[in-house]
Design an enzyme around this catalytic site. Structure first.
Site, PDB file in Angstrom:
ATOM      1  N   ASP A 364       0.849  -1.172   0.000  1.00 37.33           N
ATOM      2  CA  ASP A 364       0.000   0.000   0.000  1.00 37.33           C
ATOM      3  C   ASP A 364       0.894   1.234   0.000  1.00 37.33           C
ATOM      4  OD1 ASP A 364      -2.357   1.530   0.244  1.00 37.33           O
ATOM      5  OD2 ASP A 364      -2.078   1.661   2.402  1.00 37.33           O
ATOM      6  N   LYS A 533      -6.130  31.949   0.371  1.00 40.82           N
ATOM      7  CA  LYS A 533      -5.522  30.641   0.092  1.00 40.82           C
ATOM      8  C   LYS A 533      -6.570  29.776  -0.595  1.00 40.82           C
ATOM      9  CE  LYS A 533      -5.709  27.665   3.338  1.00 40.82           C
ATOM     10  NZ  LYS A 533      -5.530  27.118   4.695  1.00 40.82           N
ATOM     11  N   ASP A 764      -2.496  -0.631   5.805  1.00 40.92           N
ATOM     12  CA  ASP A 764      -2.866  -0.071   7.106  1.00 40.92           C
ATOM     13  C   ASP A 764      -4.357   0.100   7.269  1.00 40.92           C
ATOM     14  OD1 ASP A 764      -3.142   1.900   5.238  1.00 40.92           O
ATOM     15  OD2 ASP A 764      -2.286   3.498   6.477  1.00 40.92           O
ATOM     16  N   ASP A 768      -7.384  -2.986   3.167  1.00 43.57           N
ATOM     17  CA  ASP A 768      -6.255  -3.871   2.875  1.00 43.57           C
ATOM     18  C   ASP A 768      -6.414  -5.256   3.492  1.00 43.57           C
ATOM     19  OD1 ASP A 768      -4.765  -1.807   1.541  1.00 43.57           O
ATOM     20  OD2 ASP A 768      -4.319  -0.972   3.512  1.00 43.57           O
TER      21      ASP A 768
END
Length: 1416
Positions: A364, A533, A764, A768
């Protein structure tokens, strides 16, 4: 609704066989198909029977509960602990040891041999101890389903029957209307009805995306995992709020499907398990085959059944490495402990080796290859010559920073990023805390601060700079905050001080429509400033000016285009860009106290500069353009240790494949940074061809089919894809899979396994877990990893460091290497352990090695050296070899068997036999007399009769018989019973006199029942069908005896009783062998502490002499009571028998052999006992048995008979004694004591044991020559004495030779240990740095010495205190073994050239002849 979701039956929590059918399993592996996000709200609510305002009523809830069940993921049934424990005790190898133990107990039951009992107990102990150890180690694994349950929030706000209430999440039903706020876990799969503008969800647990994903009420993609109007169970809402309708619960959620997939996924048998199974099959096959072959052979050559079975057990036990199970367990455990010190937690012990066998790592990206922490990697700001891209310090840029902190443009950019930012540092993380989270003070009472950054040592020993202060807030803003704080020491950072000095006046939060965020701040010593921003394209469009080296200038089109190109280049490299701008406000126009707003009734825009286009609804002030400050490019950077780790994988031939749920561009950028991709991808070539107008045939056209790298979007693969397509993709050496679902990750793993790869999967997230579980070795992250992934994994990286995996690969290869070496070392001793039994069966030599001594090697001397391989360091080429081919490079191969058995093992066997023969020869038993003399019923049990070439008869003092009797033609007498070698003298050959008297239990005659008088002696003395031992133990119907006729037949053929004088000079010799007290068990003063049961020794030779021939008729009929019956056991030179003692035609020397003869041999069940009786000459019966013991005048008596001693001196026996063994209890008279030196003074009182009569003693004996004891005239006892030297000496010599054979194996095993220490390198290169192995060698020597010389262990093992010189014969063989193996390795290295791949650094060796045939 969820489609293609057949029900799954859970029946086993083990990682074993999948419970679903192939069709159901494939359905689970397909991508999720949902329609709820595409339905109109009204139709969806109607289908779910709910109302947007009032929710479901009680009746509807009851119906839904009955239909859907509770909102929980169904767990599988658990396995009872006792079943788990039983599995640990019944593995294949354990079953083999159990079988061995049962065979040993059977052997003990058959033959009552204690060594079989000891061996059986030890084997049971080995299985039990290792089983308990493995159970305790593996019981640490946690329930996978419990981890999924932890993803459910405790309570959730729900609308039911028009009321809002909190209820436990497991009570949720499809159709429930729920409210979810920032910080909450999503309790089920939810369709968003309404939400705040800033709503985002953290899908990292589900998809692996590191950035929170925007959510809204609109469907933005047909893919349910990509659309923005769905939230999924188990994800988190870090910001914003929503109102939604539950569309799926429990097993029907996307997370529920992942749980089903994880639980239904079959795990692979670990490579080490396969290898051990393969090894056990080989070894057990060899053991059982050899055992059966020699069992059959034993039957063919006539070996007794019991003896045959015992030897079959011995052969099987010799082949089975009893210590292997313990060795493997200890080796794996020690390696697991070493791995833990490197921050790798091993849950499955066998996983350690699996990692070493790995040929493919599917990793991963987020949290594994990267840090799962957004970081500013690049900055763009205006310098004097225009905008320039600079590196910011991160692992993405190799820790470099190229910006100038003195440049005013950079300072303004940094100021904007910290003021237009709402993230903060957790205050408690700035101070040193105790266990109770209280601040720690120094000696002055001041709180101790924690530095902003610190060095963290990784499991591989490398260090990384880590931020100690914990940021709180949006990941991107946290990244900017850390960059600012990094420069605090230069006076332009320290976010808190900057914010306090420049307070905020007004804020416009970020929203998806505007894609920007605005703050207005009062600047210290400067004008009020608008700070913006947001998305680069939005910011750039609002800017009319640009800041170049602190100067505000009008932005030209060229400058604008340059910024756009830099931004696009950063995006192509997988970085997420944010633009920054500002505008200083004139004091005159925006005085103190000015009311800033985001719009009013007249205008839709704020009342301050924002660069808006001029419109009627736009405030005039808002049209003023902004000043562009620059860009910040963020990325979740790779871990610093990953690139060198990936490079090491390439060198080791391990393919690293990235499998991520992130965007392909980001995935490719990270893959290139860490080295997973190092050449152009197929997509790059296609884009370049298109960009530059190249066509096939052009000189610069790049053929995409030649690409070594490929990036595969998840949308292009599925479980239904053809294998040919999979093969095409996986054939690329550089692969990245992006935007993959959990199902696709699983399919990727399966296809790699199909191609023969040993696959390791790292991850993690929950997404998975199916792939982690399916992999040969599943690896989860310890810090960032979810509980689900940790539970599914076999191994956990405590520090989340990918480099630890590479360390694990090396450790795994090392453990496989070391197990190979350990097994090669262990099975070397199989040949020297097996061949003694083979020689015993085939050549009938005395058994050179016992099963108990084999056990002492396998579980004693070999154990510590075998385990010491776990501490052996790696050979230099271990990480440049290609991954082992699981089909050819087995743990045990033919080449290993060849090396250990046919090379080193044979030399060791030669060393053992050479030592064995040297020892026997040194005690008077040369090798050529051993053939056909080794039956367990003969050697050391029956007297050995031999032919001599010259030599001399001597007494125990070495005095030569003055009569000069020729040993070639005459037997020894009782005075000089030992044969001594002289010049040119040697022993020719040896036999055993025939045993042809076998009693039956039907004969009523029993000595212990004889109470007749002397006159009736002829009757009771002539019958002995059954003879009883003390204590009533009867035998004779099973144990054949040798009559005097067989002895005379052997003597007539030139075979005489053999007691070598060499044995007299041995450490085991006792003079008492020549006058042994038959009341003593020989073994009590030998080696085995038996209870004194005489049957254990005297079953072979009963004290006394027996005759099976009638002197009148010369037939083998039962002896009668007639007066002419003669007792043939007693002869005196002055009174020769009136007739021949040999039965003509029926007893010949050919039958005086070690094996029972056939044909004309007649076994008799009656015989005359004629030994131990002394009658008066005046008896009228005329029987010729008077004075058969040596007479008062000291004349010679029969050397084969028993004789009697009396405790006191010079007295005649005139009373009856009831405790005389093997003779009548009454009727004894005129029996003389054997100590009658001085009948009147009794100068030499007798001890209450046998001692030499005068005829055996020196001419002038001294008191020190006699075994003296206290005078015991008040307790007179008669002792029956016997010369047992002819079988005690060979028996003791055999023990000496067995102990020496055992010691020889230990000596040559030390050489074998040094040979097995390396498979390729010279010992000189590897060195002797393994201190545990050095200790093992010392321990081995110490243990063998202890077991050989120190009681009671040497008694139990049957070893003897061998001479020091007996250790030396094996040493030349040990040197030969070492020189041979070093030469072999040197030739192997010189004839196998190596080449190195310039792209990967992997070393490939072209095996030469010696390597092909001997490298194991």
């Amino acid at each position: 609704m969820l489609l293609l979701q057949p029900p799954v039956s859970h029946s086993s929590p083990q990682k074993k066989k999948a419970d679903t059918s192939d069709e159901d399993a494939n359905a689970l592996k397909r991508n999720v198909v949902m329609t709820e996000h595409m339905e109109e709200i009204e139709a969806l609510l109607e289908r779910l029977k709910t109302d947007i305002e009032t929710g479901k009523n009680e009746t509807q809830c009851a119906e839904s509960l009955a239909q859907y069940g509770e909102n929980v993921i169904t767990p599988p049934p658990s396995t009872p602990e006792w079943i788990k424990f039983l599995r640990e005790l019944t593995g294949f190898f354990s079953l083999l040891l159990w079988a061995g133990a049962v065979l040993c107990f059977v052997g003990y039951a058959i033959e009552q041999a204690a060594d079989n009992l000891y061996l059986g107990i030890v084997l049971v102990t080995v299985v039990m101890v290792t089983g308990i150890f493995s159970y305790l180690q593996n019981s640490k694994s946690e329930n996978l389903m419990a981890s999924f349950a932890g993803m459910l929030p405790p309570k959730v706000k729900v609308v039911r029957s028009g009321a809002v209430d909190e209820m436990v999440a497991c009570k949720l039903l499809p159709g429930d209307i729920v409210f979810i706020e920032g910080g909450d876990l999503v309790p089920a799969d939810v369709r968003i009805l309404t939400c705040s503008d800033n709503l985002v969800v953290d899908n990292s647990a589900l998809t692996g995306e590191s950035e929170p994903q925007k959510r809204c009420t609109k469907m933005t993609n047909e893919d349910p995992l990509e659309t923005q109007n769905l939230c999924f169970f188990g994800t988190q809402v870090p910001e914003g709020s929503l109102k939604g309708v539950v569309v799926s619960t429990g097993d029907e959620t996307v997370m529920g499907r992942i749980a089903k997939l994880a639980m239904s996924t079959s795990s692979e048998q670990t490579p080490i398990n396969k290898e051990l199974h393969h090894f056990i099959i080989i070894i057990s096959g060899i053991a059982i085959s050899l055992g059966l072959i020699f069992l059959i052979l034993g039957f063919v050559i006539g070996t007794p059944l019991v003896e045959n079975l015992v030897f079959m057990i011995g052969i099987i036990v010799a082949n089975v490495p009893e210590g292997l199970l313990a060795t493997v367990t200890v080796c794996l455990t020690l390696t697991a402990k070493r791995m833990f010190n490197k921050k790798v937690l091993v849950k499955n012990l066998e996983g350690v080796e699996t990692l070493g066998s790995t040929s493919c790592i599917c990793s991963d990206k987020t949290g594994t290859l990267t840090q799962n922490i957004m970081t500013v990697a690049k900055v763009v700001y205006g310098e004097s010559n225009g905008s320039t891209t600079h590196d910011a310090p991160s692992s993405f840029t190799g820790g470099r920073k190229t910006y100038s902190v003195e440049d005013e443009s950079f300072r303004r950019l940094l100021r904007c990023s910290v003021l237009n930012n709402v993230s903060t540092f957790n205050e408690s993380s700035k101070w040193l805390l105790d266990e109770d989270d209280n601040k720690v003070t120094d000696s002055d009472g001041a709180f101790i601060p924690v530095p902003f950054e610190g060095e963290v040592v990784q499991g591989d020993g490398s260090t990384i700079t880590s931020v100690n202060w914990k940021p709180v807030g949006n990941a991107s803003e946290c990244a900017m905050l850390k960059l600012v704080q990094t420069e605090a020491a230069l006076g332009i950072g320290d976010a808190e001080k900057v914010r306090k000095s420049n307070p905020s006046l007004f804020t416009i939060p970020f929203n998806s429509k505007n894609k920007y965020q605005v703050h207005v701040h009062e600047i210290e010593n400067g004008p009020t400033t608008v700070l913006m921003k947001g998305a680069p394209e939005r910011i750039l469009d609002r800017c009319s000016h640009i800041l170049l080296s602190g100067r505000v200038v009008v932005m030209t089109e060229e400058e604008r285009q340059s910024i756009v190109e830099q931004q696009e280049d950063l995006s192509r490299n997988g970085l997420r860009c944010l633009g920054f701008a500002e505008r200083e406000l004139r004091k005159k126009e925006y005085p103190t106290g000015f009311k800033f707003n985001a719009g009013d009734e007249k205008y839709d825009t704020p009342n301050f500069p924002l660069g808006e286009d001029k419109k009627d609804t736009v405030h005039p002030n808002a049209t003023t353009g902004l000043v562009f400050l620059g860009l910040m490019a963020l990325i979740d950077p790779p871990r610093p240790a990953v690139p060198p780790a990936v490079a090491k994988c390439k060198t080791a031939g391990v393919k690293v494949i990235m499998v991520t749920g992130d965007h392909p561009v980001t995935a490719q950028a990270i893959a290139e940074r860490v080295g997973i991709l190092w050449s152009k991808t197929r997509g790059d070539m296609e884009r370049d061809n298109e960009r530059f107008g190249r066509s096939p045939g052009d000189s610069d056209w790049e053929d995409p089919d030649s690409a070594r790298a490929i990036v595969v979007p998840g949308s292009t693969i599925s479980v239904d894809m053809a294998e040919e397509r999979w093969d095409f993709i996986l054939d690329h050496p550089q692969i990245v899979f992006a935007r993959t679902s959990p199902q696709q990750k699983l399919v990727i793993v399966e296809n790699n396994q199909r191609l023969g790869h040993i696959v390791a999967v790292t991850g993690d997230g929950v997404n998975d877990s199916p792939a982690i579980k399916k992999a040969d070795i599943g690896i989860a992250m310890g810090i960032s990893g979810s509980e689900v992934s940790k539970s599914a994994a076999d191994m956990i990286l405590v520090d989340d460091n990918f480099a630890s995996i590479v360390n694990g690969v090396e450790e795994g290869r090392l453990i496989f290497d070391n197990l190979k070496k350990s097994i090669a070392y262990t099975i070397q001793s199989n040949i020297p352990e097996i061949t003694p039994f083979l020689a015993f069966i085939i050549f009938a030599i005395p058994l050179p090695l016992t099963t108990i001594l084999i056990l002492a090697i396998d579980l004693g001397t070999d154990m510590i050296p075998a385990i010491s391989f776990a501490y052996e360091t790696a050979e230099a080429d271990i990480m440049t070899r290609p991954p082992r081919n699981s089909k050819t490079d087995r743990l045990v191969t033919r080449k290993m068997i060849n090396f250990s058995y046919l090379q080193i093992g044979l030399i060791q066997a030669f060393a053992g036999f050479f030592t064995y023969m040297v020892v026997l020869n040194s005690y008077g038993y040369p090798p050529w007399i051993l053939l056909n003399r080794g039956s367990a019923e003969f050697w050391g049990v029956q007297p050995l009769f031999c032919k001599f070439e010259a030599g001399s008869y001597v007494n125990q003092y070495g005095e030569i018989d003055p009569a000069q009797i020729d040993p070639s033609t005459s037997p020894p007498n009782s005075q000089y019973p030992l044969w001594a070698e002289t010049t040119g003298a040697y022993v020719k050959t040896c036999v055993y006199p025939l045993k042809n008297f076998v009693g039956t239990s039907t004969d009523a005659g029993a000595f212990t029942d004889c109470t007749t008088t002397n006159a009736e002696a002829s009757t009771w003395c002539g019958r002995s069908g059954l003879y009883n031992l003390p204590g009533g133990v009867a035998f004779g119907d099973k144990h054949a005896q040798t009559p005097i006729e067989s002895i005379r037949a052997a003597e007539a053929a030139g075979y005489f009783r053999y007691i070598p004088f060499k044995s007299k000079t041995s450490p085991f010799w006792e003079d008492r062998y020549l006058y042994w007290d038959t009341a003593d068990s020989f073994f009590q003063t030998g080696n085995l502490p038996f209870d004194g049961n005489l049957r254990l020794f005297f079953s072979g030779v009963v004290p006394g002499l027996y005759s099976v021939c009638d002197s009148t008729t010369d037939t083998l009929n039962a002896l009668t009571t007639s007066e002419n019956a003669k007792f043939r056991g007693a002869e005196r030179p002055d009174r020769p028998p009136s007739t021949s003692p040999i039965c003509p035609g029926e007893i010949t020397v050919g039958q005086g052999d070690s094996w029972p003869a056939s044909g004309n041999t007649a076994f008799k069940n009656t015989a005359s006992f004629c030994n131990g009786l002394v009658w008066d000459e005046t008896l009228s019966s005329g029987q010729d048995c008077s004075n058969v013991n040596y007479p008062e005048d000291g004349t010679i008596f029969n050397a084969h008979q028993a004789f009697y001693c009396y405790e006191s001196c010079g007295q005649l026996i005139s009373t009856d004694y009831a405790d005389l063994f093997y003779c009548p209890s009454a009727g004894l008279s005129q029996m003389y004591s054997c100590g009658d030196y001085d009948a009147t003074s009794c100068a030499y009182p007798c001890k209450n044991v046998c001692y030499p009569p005068p005829s055996m003693s020196k001419t002038n004996p001294s008191p020190s020559d006699l075994e003296l004891g206290p005078f015991a005239a008040n307790q007179p006892r008669v002792r029956q004495c016997m010369n047992i030297g002819a079988y005690a000496a060979p028996g003791q010599a055999l023990k000496q030779s067995q102990g020496a054979f055992w010691g020889a194996i230990v000596i040559v095993q030390i050489a074998g240990l040094l040979c097995a220490k390396t498979r390729w390198l010279s010992l000189r290169s590897q060195g002797m740095k393994n201190s545990f192995m050095n200790f093992g060698i010392f321990f081995e020597i110490l243990l063998v010495s202890w077991l050989a010389y120190f009681p009671p262990l040497n008694f139990a093992l049957g070893t003897a205190n061998i001479r020091l010189t007996m250790w030396f014969p094996a040493i030349p063989f040990a040197i030969l073994i070492f020189i041979y193996d070093e030469t072999r390795k040197a030739l192997m290295r010189s004839t196998s050239p190596t080449t190195t791949d310039p792209f990967t650094g992997q070393t490939t060796r072209k095996a030469g002849w010696i390597e092909r045939f001997t490298y194991y």
